[in-house]
Structure formats: C-alpha cells, structure tokens
Design an enzyme around this catalytic site. Structure first.
Site, PDB file in Angstrom:
ATOM      1  CB  CYS A 102      -0.969   0.090   1.276  1.00 59.50           C
ATOM      2  SG  CYS A 102      -1.794  -1.464   1.669  1.00 59.50           S
ATOM      3  CB  SER A 106       4.778  -2.996   2.775  1.00 61.23           C
ATOM      4  OG  SER A 106       5.597  -4.176   2.919  1.00 61.23           O
ATOM      5  CB  CYS A 107       1.077   0.458   4.780  1.00 58.64           C
ATOM      6  SG  CYS A 107       0.055   1.828   4.378  1.00 58.64           S
ATOM      7  CB  VAL A 108       5.861   2.860   2.228  1.00 63.97           C
ATOM      8  CG1 VAL A 108       6.499   1.807   2.877  1.00 63.97           C
ATOM      9  CG2 VAL A 108       5.577   2.776   0.838  1.00 63.97           C
TER      10      VAL A 108
END
Length: 123
Positions: free
Chosen positions: A76, A102-104
């Site tokens: 994401c 994963s969210c960055v």
C-alpha cells in the site's frame, strides 16, 4: 502466464497490464482510486479513493477466479501517512483475512492519487 484484464477495473494508464496469473498466483499492478467507467478519481478524499481501490482490486481478483480471502500480500502506498487510520478502516472491510502487508508514504502518486495498492493472491 495468463494475462488478467477486466473492464470492471481501470485500464492501464501506461505500458503495463492490470495483472498476471503465474504458477497459481495473481500479481496485480497498483490500483488507484480511478472509476473504471469514467477514468476519473472516485472522489477527492482518502475514503472515497480507498473504496474505489478496493473495488478495483476485487474486480481483478474476480477476473482471475479469486477473492479477497485469498490475498497473501498487499503493498500500500499513501501520499500522506496522516490518512493511515482512514485507509485502514476501508482496507479492513475488504481484507478480513489480514494478509501480509507493507504500507508506506510516497511523495506523489499518478494522477495525484491519495492511495495505491497492489496485491498478490492465490488464483
């Protein structure tokens, strides 16, 4: 490799495909909050765009003969980490099996989107 394409998700806005199934796994391109019927963002806020992203991903999953319960990994991208909680509210409604994720935060997204998500799922 099997090409995945559906009119129920936005057409690619560059030289890429919506997704591929390889060895029983679906790999999608990142999905923005674009309405496939109009090509425009579904709204200007994180909730509207996140809802559309999830609908687009569900359309790709269906085209591959899969569904959200079979997603194993999500990546994401948010244009503002201040939108993390609101994004999670929408995301959690669709991915109840809690895939790896994963969210960055990123500086910018195509078409000035607020969110983009790509997934890997069993097909």
């Amino acid at each position: 490799m099997k090409l995945i394409h559906t009119e129920f998700a936005p057409a690619a806005i560059g030289p890429y495909s919506q997704g591929y199934v390889v060895n029983g796994l679906l790999f999608t391109s990142g999905q923005l909050g674009l309405d496939p019927a109009t090509g425009a963002m579904a709204g200007e806020d994180i909730v509207s765009q996140s809802e559309q992203v999830m609908k687009n991903l569900c359309a790709l999953l269906a085209a591959a003969g899969s569904d959200p319960s079979r997603v194993v990994k999500a990546t994401c991208f948010l244009s503002d980490m201040g939108n993390f909680a609101a994004f999670n509210e929408v995301y959690g409604k669709y991915f109840t099996e809690k895939p790896a994720r994963s969210c960055v935060a990123v500086k910018t997204l195509p078409k000035d989107g607020l969110v983009e998500v790509e997934i890997i799922a069993e097909a």
